[in-house]
Structures are given as structure tokens and as C-alpha cells.
Design an enzyme around this catalytic site. Structure first.
Site, PDB file in Angstrom:
ATOM      1  CE  LYS A 171     -44.586 -44.063  33.607  1.00  7.14           C
ATOM      2  NZ  LYS A 171     -43.466 -44.116  34.559  1.00  7.14           N
ATOM      3  CG  ASP A 226     -41.092 -42.461  38.426  1.00  7.39           C
ATOM      4  OD1 ASP A 226     -42.112 -42.332  39.130  1.00  7.39           O
ATOM      5  OD2 ASP A 226     -41.109 -42.345  37.183  1.00  7.39           O
TER       6      ASP A 226
END
Length: 544
Positions: free
Chosen positions: A255, A290
Site C-alpha cells: 500500500k 483489518d
């Protein structure tokens, strides 16, 4: 017989009128013939599409239209979605239109072929992914990491109390105070902070010091002394190898992160040290991915939730696996029947199965982590806009777009944000005025024609549809591995799933192709703020 003076003009008038009428009649007949011919060509193309056995790739409907029918015949936007999803009943209901740009010789017909993913290709991906999941559960070192989360319990829905949670999902860092009220009800107070590019690529110490400062400021803002003893759950959305619920070492960044001094280090220890340095009496007692947090949070409201998915800046999934089917886990199995497993599916990169294009390869080579996270680079919000930008640059270079005129912004990496794709796909105006505004205001591309804007929208659709279909195939692989085709809720968090137009419906269409009538038992539900609440819940479950 002699003709009178009066008869001569009458004769000429009749002759002239007759010729005009004859000409008008012939024009009408020719127009009708052309219209019937065009309808016949369109019908031929449609028939060829519906006769799937004639196609080399039965589900490649757009390619079929180009191959068997009128080369300029193409689907309307709604019809194209039906074609690309392989939904034949929906296709039969759609009308046909003839935009000229699809008939052009050059890049666009190739794009149709490259970005259209057939049902056959998706089915192959599902089978291969299931096999890779099994390998990852047996031992480490495989394509899919299949990381045991040490979360062995899901909430019952009656948990209560206030718990602190952190959520690092990508570009945003959130500090949350979650109040569990029982009966699946929660209340949350939070602060959100942008993680700058400097922090993403700087030192790990600076990053975790930033987290500590955000925590202290948030607690002060809600009237809580940061020196008060308190536990928290830490959602850390990167590949981590866990050896306990509160310990885990970073395996690799993604990311856009590349902080030094963190790889191979216990991130919980880094956070605890930063909080202690900032004078806080807070300890991270649960490390949560997450996707794991999203699953647990949604299960607090819906007990049938067995899968958590993130489709946002990045992408990943977690699911509930039988402990007996995790051979590599060496912990105490006594009184444990299930464990949540973090698949890290963004790392799926089977070159022979994924529909990787030259644009995907160019993006990968220029990324911070080349040859890694290939599936993530094809379906997540950080990269979709960049794929579109590469395509637009190619079309400008061939003269098929914007008269071959480049702008500096168009040539700037990541200048075309995925949010622009969402805005363009929502543009249904006749002149595509919103698309024009995006090109002018965001990319300095001026004086575009309607045809230019149609091309840009079509490119966005191709990239967006492919992402949704690949996401659905990955979900189908997990459902198949779990053998939960009878009933399963998939909780999905993330900006792409929530905000990208038609993404959810395109996923559902693809699931119906892959799972048939059993797809009706699979519920895809939006899970907002799931990761933060999930971290608080896991901290509560761990304390319990």
C-alpha cells in the site's frame, strides 16, 4: 397528335412531379432497406453472442460481437455490464447502439479482449486459489500466506464495555473509543489522521511516534487522561506473522509503505515503546488484521458472518477455518474448534491465470514493491486509477485520444485517482460533462470531444468491471474452501466496495456465474468502520 399550348406546361409539371415522387420513393425504400440491414446485422451479432457454442471463449460476449456480427456493433453501458458479467437473460433485454470509436482499428478493440474476463477464466482462478489456500494452511512459504490470527472466538453479541482501538488501514490512521452496548449495538468516537508520504517512506520510529501522538491527543479531546491504565486493540493492515494474540512481526510492506526498521520486527512492541516514550500507561493487548477485525465486528451483529473482506486502498480477506484444517499451526488445540485465518489474498499472482496486461506489468515495474501483491494491484483503490492512466497515455500516444496531445499531469504517476473513475462512471449526461470536468480540472486535458470522453468512460468501465469480477472469484474461492454454500454472510469494508458505482452488483453477477443458484445463499454486506470496532471486540474477547 399536336399538343396545345396549355398542355405543354401541364405535361412538364407532371413529368417533374413524377420524377420527384419516384426519387422520394426510392430514397424511402433505400433508407428502409439500410435500416433493416443494420437491424439485421445487430440481430446477427446478438444471435452470435447468444449462440455461445460458436465462440472460442463462450463467455467473451464483447469479443463475440466483434467476431461474428457487425464490427461496429457494441453494447450500451448497461448492456455491456450484462455482457461482461455473462448474464445472458440480462443481455437479451438490452438494446444495441453503434458508437464509432469501438469500430476503430487500433488499441480499443484489443482493450476489450484483454480486460474482459470470461466465466471460464474465473472458474479456473477459483479452483487454483482453493489449492493455494490449502498449501498455505499446510506450511509457510507459499503464494497465499494463510496466517493464523490467534482469534479463536467470535462475539456472542452480548459483550459490553468501552475499549480503545487503533486502525492503520493505509492512507488513514484512526484512534477509536468503542462502546459495546450488547445486542449487537455499538457506539464509537474516533479521530482520523492522514499518514503522509514522508511518514510512509521514513523511519519506523517516526511512524510509531506519530501514532502515539495521535492517541494522546484523542484521549485528551474526549476527557481521558493518557496516563490512565488502559488496554487497546491494534488493527495493523499489513502482512504480519503472529505467534500470539499480542505479538506479530511485519513480513512485508504494501500500500505504498516502505518504512525502515520495521521488517521482521514485532510491531506491537514498537507501538508499546512509542506510547511509553510519550508518557502513556497504555498497552496493546491484541494485534488484529483489518479483515479479521471486519469479520469479528460484523459477527457481533450477524452470527452468520464467516468472511471479512477489505476492498479499499488495498485488499485482503479473512475467514473462519476449522482448526483441524490448519496443519501448520502448532499451538494448543485443546478446546479450540475454529480460528480466523488471514489469507493475504492480495499476494495471489499466478501469471498463467490472472488476466495480466501490459499495463498491469508497467504499473508493477514502477511500484514500490515490484513482482509482489499482483492481485491487489488489479483490484484495489490505490492502483485502479493508475491502470486507467497507463491506458489513456497509450491511447494518446497512438492518436486515438485527445488528438495525440499529452499534458504533464496525464504523464504524472498516480495523477489519475480511482475516485475520478467513480465520478466518470456515474456520468450519464449526454455530453459527459462531468467527465469533461474531471479531464480539464484534474488532468489539464482541454478541448476534448464527446468521443474522447466516451473512450475515457469506456476504459474506466473495463478496468472497474475486471476488478469486481476478480474480487468475486476470490470470494467464491473462500466460500468453496469453507464449504459454506448453504449460508454465509461476507462482510466487506473499504472505499472501492462502498463508493465505486456498480461494484457490488458486478460482484454479485459474477458470483451467480460461478456458484449458480447457490449464490443466493451468499450475502455480501457493507461493513463500515469494521476494522476499528473489530479490534476493540477482540481486545474485549481476549480480556474475557
Amino acid at each position: 397528335m399536336p399538343t396545345s399550348t396549355l398542355d405543354t406546361p401541364l405535361f412538364l409539371f407532371g413529368l417533374t412531379t413524377g420524377v420527384a415522387l419516384a426519387a422520394a420513393s426510392q430514397f424511402f425504400i433505400n433508407s428502409l432497406t439500410r435500416s433493416q440491414s443494420q437491424r439485421s446485422l445487430a440481430a446477427t451479432a446478438a444471435a452470435a453472442l447468444l449462440a455461445q457454442q460458436q465462440l472460442e471463449e463462450p463467455e467473451d460476449l464483447v469479443a463475440g460481437a466483434l467476431k461474428h456480427g457487425n464490427p461496429s456493433t457494441h453494447l450500451t453501458p448497461s448492456g455491456r455490464d450484462a455482457a461482461l458479467s455473462g448474464s445472458l437473460p440480462a443481455l437479451r433485454r438490452q438494446s444495441w447502439s453503434v458508437p464509432s470509436f469501438v469500430a476503430a482499428d487500433g488499441t480499443l478493440p484489443r482493450l476489450e479482449m484483454e480486460f474482459t474476463v470470461s466465466s471460464k477464466k474465473l472458474q479456473t482462478m477459483v479452483r487454483h486459489m482453493v489449492n493455494e489456500m490449502r498449501k498455505g494452511l499446510e506450511s509457510d512459504g507459499h503464494m497465499l500466506k494463510m496466517i493464523p490470527s490467534y482469534v479463536v472466538a467470535r462475539p456472542a453479541g452480548d459483550e459490553t464495555g468501552s475499549y480503545l482501538a487503533l486502525d492503520l488501514g493505509g492512507s488513514n490512521f484512526r484512534v477509536c473509543m468503542v462502546e459495546l452496548r450488547g445486542q449487537g449495538q455499538t457506539a464509537i468516537r474516533q479521530s482520523k489522521h492522514m499518514v503522509s508520504d514522508e511518514l510512509k517512506t521514513g523511519s519506523g520510529e517516526a511512524l510509531f511516534d506519530f501514532f502515539a501522538t495521535c492517541i494522546a491527543d484523542f484521549l485528551k479531546s474526549i476527557g481521558i487522561d493518557p496516563k490512565e491504565k488502559r488496554a487497546l486493540g491494534f488493527t495493523f493492515s499489513f502482512p504480519v506473522e503472529q505467534n500470539a494474540i499480542d505479538h506479530g512481526t511485519l513480513m512485508q510492506w504494501n500500500k505504498g509503505f516502505a518504512c525502515s526498521g520495521v521488517l521482521g520486527v514485532d510491531v506491537v512492541n514498537l507501538l508499546n515503546k512509542a506510547m511509553k516514550k510519550a508518557g502513556m500507561n497504555i498497552t496493546a493487548t491484541a494485534l488484529v488484521n483489518d479483515t479479521v477485525g471486519t469479520l469479528v465486528s460484523h459477527a457481533y451483529r450477524d452470527p452468520q458472518t464467516f468472511v471479512g473482506v477489505i476492498l479499499g486502498t488495498g485488499t485482503n480477506a479473512a475467514y473462519v477455518e476449522r482448526i483441524a484444517d490448519i496443519p501448520k499451526w502448532t499451538g494448543d488445540r485443546k478446546n479450540i474448534t475454529d480460528m480466523v485465518v488471514n489469507t493475504e489474498w492480495g499476494a495471489y499472482d499466478e501469471q498463467s491465470i490472472l488476466p495480466i496486461t501490459s499495463y498491469d506489468q508497467a504499473l508493477d515495474r514502477a511500484s514500490n514493491n515490484p513482482r509482489k501483491q499482483i492481485l491487489e494491484k488489479m483490484i484495489s483503490g490505490m492502483y485502479l486509477g493508475e491502470i486507467v492512466r497507463y491506458i489513456l497515455v497509450d491511447l494518446v500516444s497512438t492518436g486515438e485520444l485527445c488528438r495525440g496531445i499529452f499534458t504533464p499531469k496525464l504523464q504524472t504517476p498516480y495523477a489519475f485517482d480511482t475516485a475520478y473513475m467513480s465520478r466518470i462512471e456515474r456520468d450519464h449526461s449526454l455530453e459527459l460533462s462531468d467527465t469533461k470536468a474531471v479531464l480539464e480540472n484534474m488532468l489539464d486535458v482541454h478541448n476534448t470531444t464527446v468521443q474522447d470522453r466516451r473512450i475515457v468512460k469506456h476504459v474506466c468501465e473495463l478496468v472497474g468491471i475486471r476488478a469486481a469480477r476478480l474480487s468475486a472469484a476470490a470470494v467464491a474461492a473462500i466460500i468453496t474452501k469453507m464449504k459454506r454454500l448453504d449460508a454465509c454472510t461476507v462482510a466487506i469494508d473499504g472505499s472501492v466496495y462502498e463508493h465505486y458505482p456498480h461494484f457490488a452488483n458486478r460482484m454479485r453477477d459474477a458470483l451467480r456465474e460461478l456458484l449458480g443458484i447457490m449464490a443466493e445463499n451468499i450475502v455480501l454486506e457493507q461493513a463500515r468502520d469494521g476494522s476499528g470496532q473489530g479490534a476493540a471486540l477482540i481486545a474485549a474477547l481476549h480480556a474475557k
